[in-house]
Design an enzyme around this catalytic site. Structure first.
Site, mmCIF file in Angstrom:
data_model
loop_
_atom_site.group_PDB
_atom_site.id
_atom_site.type_symbol
_atom_site.label_atom_id
_atom_site.label_comp_id
_atom_site.label_asym_id
_atom_site.label_seq_id
_atom_site.Cartn_x
_atom_site.Cartn_y
_atom_site.Cartn_z
ATOM 1 N N LYS A 71 -47.460 101.077 3.916
ATOM 2 C CA LYS A 71 -48.085 102.419 3.424
ATOM 3 C C LYS A 71 -49.274 102.685 4.263
ATOM 4 C CE LYS A 71 -48.296 102.992 -1.075
ATOM 5 N NZ LYS A 71 -48.653 103.068 -2.266
ATOM 6 N N LYS A 83 -52.834 93.443 -2.262
ATOM 7 C CA LYS A 83 -52.794 93.783 -3.414
ATOM 8 C C LYS A 83 -53.263 92.663 -4.560
ATOM 9 C CE LYS A 83 -50.622 97.395 -5.653
ATOM 10 N NZ LYS A 83 -50.638 98.450 -5.256
ATOM 11 N N GLY A 192 -46.577 110.302 -13.472
ATOM 12 C CA GLY A 192 -45.149 110.920 -13.918
ATOM 13 C C GLY A 192 -45.694 112.130 -14.567
ATOM 14 N N ASP A 210 -39.182 108.130 -20.975
ATOM 15 C CA ASP A 210 -40.290 107.086 -20.922
ATOM 16 C C ASP A 210 -40.101 106.150 -22.118
ATOM 17 O OD1 ASP A 210 -43.442 107.422 -19.916
ATOM 18 O OD2 ASP A 210 -43.049 106.093 -21.360
ATOM 19 N N ALA A 245 -42.402 104.858 -12.858
ATOM 20 C CA ALA A 245 -42.774 103.656 -13.815
ATOM 21 C C ALA A 245 -42.522 102.543 -13.350
ATOM 22 C CB ALA A 245 -42.246 103.846 -15.119
ATOM 23 N N ALA A 266 -42.476 108.288 -7.544
ATOM 24 C CA ALA A 266 -43.660 107.687 -7.250
ATOM 25 C C ALA A 266 -44.035 106.240 -7.293
ATOM 26 C CB ALA A 266 -44.964 108.568 -8.435
HETATM 27 C C1 PPY Z 1 -51.249 102.116 -4.061
HETATM 28 O O1 PPY Z 1 -51.050 103.167 -3.301
HETATM 29 O O2 PPY Z 1 -50.291 101.434 -4.144
HETATM 30 C C2 PPY Z 1 -52.649 101.475 -4.324
HETATM 31 O O3 PPY Z 1 -52.489 100.200 -4.514
HETATM 32 C C3 PPY Z 1 -53.766 102.247 -4.548
HETATM 33 C C4 PPY Z 1 -54.793 102.086 -3.635
HETATM 34 C C5 PPY Z 1 -54.770 102.542 -2.194
HETATM 35 C C6 PPY Z 1 -55.560 102.451 -1.513
HETATM 36 C C7 PPY Z 1 -56.558 101.458 -1.776
HETATM 37 C C8 PPY Z 1 -56.814 101.137 -2.945
HETATM 38 C C9 PPY Z 1 -55.821 101.243 -3.809
#
Ligand code: PPY
Length: 361
Positions: A71, A83, A192, A210, A245, A266
């Site tokens: 990303k 993460k 959403g 949902d 979701a 999303a």
């Molecule tokens: C994401 O976009 O999936 C996230 O985890 C949010 C995010 C994006 C950038 C910094 C911290 C959290």
């Protein structure tokens, strides 16, 4: 993956670092997965959730972490991928003392990394949680505006997804016009519900689903949308299926049952098996907007405002640019006869390779 232990799982991953902590007071497992720091400190939100096993929680954390590397790289953001997951027996109520304590103890873990990993909001974590984290570990995105943060990133995530959906519809149908196009939004939570509002403004023919019956009924009535039962989402006829979701809804078992022309939503981790399921979608003639590209609006908001000093205009420009990035990915995928996922990965990996091999002076 055989075996319930963590070792096989961790060794099967190509990330840089995993921290695991068992938190006795909450009966929770806490994981921080640092996938890559090639482009900068690893970043990605902290997800709080109940999982069937700690093994499953760690797997989710590792996969989400890898996606964050893609990303930030595909979005051109100077941060790496990470993460974290807090796997709780039950999610403590927002604002409760128990919740604050769990976040504090998680913050100590993040603090111990001294900036290798920056946290932020994710599923079930809010700006109030980020305020708590910040006090323990100032490596945290998404504090409340009152505490100096950029606040809720969900509206910007939704806005970016809208641009991505328009680019997807333009590719699939020859025009970005959404009026009359049927879009099924699965999950009407923070992102959403806003996406549904934006789509309604564009006169899309809206379907919503949902597991929270009250929430979905309210949105359906307010936006004059049709309702789809959660169990019927996969077979529902629509132009665009927008998963907003949980992840892993698009997989070997569900792809043959999809009745949509495109998947563009999303949620993180939409595909069960990244490369294989993207190829299955391509062969089924379903256009796929890679999740980590279309949902980067939140990352633009958090990183843009909080570390890059962007103005509202600059954030907007990047969010609008998600549509252009998506178009480029569709074009590349067609030119090279590959899935859109592979096309996006190639863009990200080219950037990572350059970051890993700085030009000699
Ligand atoms: C994401 O976009 O999936 C996230 O985890 C949010 C995010 C994006 C950038 C910094 C911290 C959290």
């Amino acid at each position: 993956m055989k075996g319930e232990g963590f070792e096989d799982l961790i060794r099967s991953w190509d990330g840089e670092e995993v921290l695991a902590r068992f938190d006795e007071p909450a009966g929770a497992w806490m994981f921080v997965c640092v996938h890559s720091t090639l482009m900068g400190p690893a970043t990605g939100g902290v997800r709080m959730k109940t999982y069937a096993t700690p093994h499953e929680a760690l797997l989710d954390c590792m996969r989400l972490s890898s996606l964050m590397t893609l990303k930030t790289a595909v979005s051109g953001l100077p941060m790496g991928g990470g993460k974290s997951v807090i796997a709780v027996p039950e999610v403590p109520a927002p604002g409760s003392e128990e919740r604050r304590r769990v976040m504090e103890r998680f913050g100590m873990m993040v603090g111990s990394l001294q900036g290798t990993y920056w946290s932020g909001p994710d599923m079930n974590t809010s700006e109030q949680d980020m305020d708590v984290l910040w006090d323990v570990a100032p490596y945290t995105f998404g504090r409340s505006p009152a505490r100096g943060g950029s606040g809720d990133s969900a509206p910007d995530t939704a806005e970016g997804v809208l641009h991505g959906i328009k680019a997807t519809v333009a590719r699939a149908f020859g025009s970005p016009d959404l009026s009359g196009r049927t879009v099924l939004v699965e999950g009407v939570g923070g992102v959403g519900s806003r996406l549904a509002e934006l789509l309604a403004k564009e006169n899309a023919s809206l379907l919503v689903a949902d597991i929270d019956q009250e929430r979905v009924t309210e949105i359906a009535e307010r936006l004059a949308a049709g309702m789809v039962a959660p169990g019927d989402v996969i077979g529902a006829e629509c132009d665009v299926y927008a998963p907003c979701a949980v992840g892993w809804t698009v997989n070997e078992e569900t792809i043959p049952r999809l009745r949509c022309r495109a998947v563009a939503g999303a949620a993180n981790n939409q595909l069960g098996e990244l490369v294989h399921d993207a190829e299955r979608l391509r062969r089924a003639g379903i256009l796929y907007a890679p999740d980590y590209v279309i949902n980067a609006g939140g990352a633009f908001h958090l990183i843009g405002y909080e570390t890059l000093g962007w103005s509202r205009d600059e954030v907007d420009r990047h969010i609008t640019g998600i549509g252009d990035t998506m178009t480029r990915i569709f074009e590349r995928a067609d030119e090279q006869g590959i899935s859109t996922e592979l096309a996006a990965e190639r863009i990200a990996k080219d950037r990572l390779a350059k970051a890993g091999n700085p030009p000699t002076r």
